[in-house]
Design an enzyme around this catalytic site. Structure first.
Site, short mmCIF file in Angstrom:
data_model
loop_
_atom_site.label_atom_id
_atom_site.label_comp_id
_atom_site.label_asym_id
_atom_site.label_seq_id
_atom_site.Cartn_x
_atom_site.Cartn_y
_atom_site.Cartn_z
N ARG A 107 9.22 -10.74 -27.44
CA ARG A 107 7.80 -10.93 -27.46
C ARG A 107 7.19 -9.82 -28.29
O ARG A 107 7.89 -8.92 -28.75
CB ARG A 107 7.23 -10.91 -26.03
CG ARG A 107 7.49 -9.60 -25.27
CD ARG A 107 6.93 -9.73 -23.88
NE ARG A 107 7.29 -8.56 -23.08
CZ ARG A 107 7.09 -8.47 -21.78
NH1 ARG A 107 6.56 -9.46 -21.14
NH2 ARG A 107 7.41 -7.38 -21.10
N MET B 138 9.42 -10.42 -17.64
CA MET B 138 10.67 -11.04 -18.04
C MET B 138 10.39 -12.17 -19.03
O MET B 138 9.38 -12.85 -18.93
CB MET B 138 11.37 -11.61 -16.81
CG MET B 138 11.54 -10.62 -15.69
SD MET B 138 12.49 -9.17 -16.14
CE MET B 138 12.49 -8.30 -14.59
N LEU C 296 4.80 -10.53 -11.59
CA LEU C 296 3.56 -10.97 -12.22
C LEU C 296 3.14 -9.95 -13.27
O LEU C 296 2.83 -8.80 -12.95
CB LEU C 296 2.47 -11.15 -11.16
CG LEU C 296 2.75 -12.28 -10.16
CD1 LEU C 296 1.73 -12.26 -9.03
CD2 LEU C 296 2.75 -13.63 -10.85
N GLU C 297 3.11 -10.37 -14.53
CA GLU C 297 2.88 -9.46 -15.64
C GLU C 297 1.49 -9.63 -16.25
O GLU C 297 1.21 -9.12 -17.32
CB GLU C 297 3.95 -9.67 -16.71
CG GLU C 297 5.35 -9.40 -16.18
CD GLU C 297 6.44 -9.61 -17.22
OE1 GLU C 297 6.11 -9.77 -18.41
OE2 GLU C 297 7.63 -9.62 -16.84
N HIS C 298 0.61 -10.36 -15.55
CA HIS C 298 -0.74 -10.59 -16.06
C HIS C 298 -1.80 -10.03 -15.12
O HIS C 298 -2.93 -10.48 -15.10
CB HIS C 298 -0.96 -12.09 -16.28
CG HIS C 298 0.00 -12.70 -17.26
ND1 HIS C 298 -0.24 -12.75 -18.61
CD2 HIS C 298 1.23 -13.24 -17.08
CE1 HIS C 298 0.79 -13.31 -19.22
NE2 HIS C 298 1.69 -13.62 -18.32
#
Length: 570
Positions: A9, A1, A395-397
């Site tokens: 992005r 998000m 969590l996108e990492h």
């Protein structure tokens, strides 16, 4: 998000990666002709990095063995280029003169090279510009008339990200040095313990076993399920009843002895609802605790169509795993008390208000027992302080499924059976059941409310039928949701995540009509595109959007169209 202006992005191009993987798969079938001679072996030593960096030499300390991600076993090589060092790792292998060898390795991450030098004929190398999943690099070389040793190596590239290597093979005649010892069945798991219990389930966890690829869980001497990680929840149990549990480790060779037994007793019937129940079909919306150009809202202003409101986002601290919440001063609240009052009012209206962790710019590291406990304790503290009745994992990492599972189970044990647990992985995170996100979702299936995968900022991806689909279509929504529906999640745990407007994401926006068609296709078998699922999923949970603020910016057009459709699903 996204938190950045206009929600934009850098776009991700997954199509190249998908096509490369498909191509690699095709080559692995058609390009491995010939039959190995009886004496042919893998002459590389410590080929799977199970013994750390033994037999390998890495330039400038650029190589290290990591426990995740790995393709097999318990270790993989991670090379990190820095400055003028391309993170070269090599070993010398014994070979026979005038012989042909096949050199291969599985790689992931940044630019990765694989090669052989000192062959006595033509030195060889091959490379890939970076892979999000494991890809096999393969080449062949022939030794010269007097060649007795060849250097095999791998390296990254200057200024590029770290690369990973696992399962190296130099396959050909034994040069006198032999190969790695034959694989052994794994040892017996230790540390088996009982975690959270309900009236019908018992959570278990244990220590990892080197060389294990899976685990069997036994209840009163009978195998009841398998697990790929170091935790499992045994369900379908009787209330107020004691059971004996054991676990064994498995790999391709065989199964270990069972662990020492532990006793677990289920709770009495009943349970703590902890807040309003999520409806059979629910609409989820993310509420922005910041101003990025979308309509600034107080929580009370969120459109009534939303059943689950995810407050975005919690913040991390210097303590690994710990989270806090800082109410933005840009929202016009007089103070935290007014915000808490809004949460209570939404809950009184039958809505679930949960705290979201992560987002594009946020990251919380949970990679140890200590950080898992810190996460659970701090998340529960926020639930108590603000009245949140659940948590969202965005969590996108990258996540570690083992410790994220432990963290969520600890939190569930504190919060009770009424805790709402949602997830919002990216498309690449749910392409197969082996990804860390998918493994986590399956490991907490008994306490999971819904996974709302982000069908945007993605590019083209594989559907459950193995075909490539482009984002922005009904087929993209349905064929990718099908992976989760057929991969072990209950239909009630699957939702479709999309942007609320063209400004809500860098790419992947679809009209509410497309969203509704996808929902109808999956639940009723109508309004499908070219992809049509083999069966329908009437209990599909619903849809999600980023964000309620961008929805409000567009006059709530998304929720006004999708909300009634979701609530009217069968």
């Amino acid at each position: 998000m996204e938190r950045v202006p206009n929600g934009r992005r850098r776009p991700r191009s997954w199509l190249g990666g998908v096509v490369a993987v498909l191509a690699a798969g095709a080559l692995s079938v058609g390009g491995m002709g010939g039959v190995a001679q009886a004496a042919d072996i893998n002459v590389a030593k410590n080929a799977g990095f199970e013994a750390g960096l033994a037999n390998w030499s890495c330039s400038g300390g650029s190589g290290a063995v990591v426990g995740a991600p790995v393709r097999s076993g318990a270790g993989a090589l991670k090379g990190t280029p820095a400055g003028q060092d391309n993170a070269r790792c090599s070993q010398s292998v014994a070979v026979q003169p005038n012989s042909t060898y096949t050199l291969s390795a599985w790689v992931q991450g940044g630019y990765a090279y694989l090669g052989a030098s000192g062959t006595g004929t033509t030195d060889v190398s091959t490379w890939t510009p970076g892979e999000s999943g494991w890809k096999q690099l393969t080449t062949t070389f022939r030794t010269g008339a007097s060649t007795r040793a060849v250097t095999v190596y791998t390296h990254g590239w200057y200024g590029q990200s770290a690369y990973l290597v696992d399962d190296v093979s130099v396959f050909g005649p034994d040069g006198g040095g032999g190969g790695d010892p034959d694989p052994q069945a794994p040892g017996t798991p230790a540390g088996l313990g009982v975690g959270a219990v309900t009236s019908s389930s018992v959570a278990l966890s244990w220590n990892a076993v080197s060389g294990a690829t899976g685990y069997n869980v036994y209840r009163d001497g009978t195998k009841v399920q398998t697990a790929t990680g170091t935790s499992a929840t045994v369900t379908g149990l009787a209330a107020a009843t004691s059971y004996q549990f054991q676990v064994s480790a498995t790999n391709a060779v065989g199964e270990s002895a069972k662990s020492a037994a532990v006793s677990g007793r289920t709770a009495a019937g009943g349970g703590d609802p902890g807040g309003p129940a999520v409806p059979r079909h629910a609409l989820t919306g993310y509420w922005q605790n910041f101003n990025n150009g979308a309509t600034v809202q107080k929580l009370r202003d969120v459109q009534a169509q939303y059943d689950i409101i995810a407050v975005a986002f919690a913040d991390s601290t210097a303590t690994p795993g710990q989270i806090v919440f800082n109410l933005s001063s840009a929202l016009g609240y007089s103070g935290v008390a007014e915000f808490k009052s809004d949460i209570a009012a939404k809950k009184a209206a039958g809505k679930s208000v949960i705290i979201s962790v992560g987002g594009e710019l946020g990251n919380v590291t949970i990679n140890s027992d200590a950080s898992a406990t810190a996460f659970a304790n701090s998340a529960y503290a926020l639930m108590q302080e603000y009245g949140f009745n659940g948590i969202d994992i965005d969590l996108e990492h990258g996540i570690n499924s083992t410790y994220m599972t432990k963290a969520l189970r600890q939190l569930s044990a504190k919060a009770g059976s009424g805790m709402v647990l949602t997830m919002a992985p990216q498309t690449i995170d749910m392409q197969n059941t082996g990804t860390e996100y998918f493994k986590t979702a399956l490991a907490v299936k008994d306490i999971l409310t819904v996974v709302n995968m982000q069908h945007y900022n993605s590019g083209s991806m594989l559907g459950c039928d193995g075909q490539v689909y482009s984002q922005g279509s009904v087929d993209f929504l349905t064929a990718l949701a099908c992976i989760q529906l057929e991969g072990g999640l209950d239909p009630s745990q699957v939702g479709i995540g999309v942007p609320a407007s063209t400004r809500g994401a860098g790419s992947g926006y679809v009209s509410p009509t497309i969203v509704n068609n996808a929902l109808s296709c999956l639940t009723r078998g109508t309004n499908c595109g070219n992809f049509k699922p083999s069966k329908t999923y009437p209990s599909l949970r619903g849809a999600m959007t980023w964000s309620t603020n961008w929805d409000a910016t567009a006059g709530n057009a998304w929720s006004n169209a999708v909300g009634p459709h979701v609530h009217a699903l069968p």
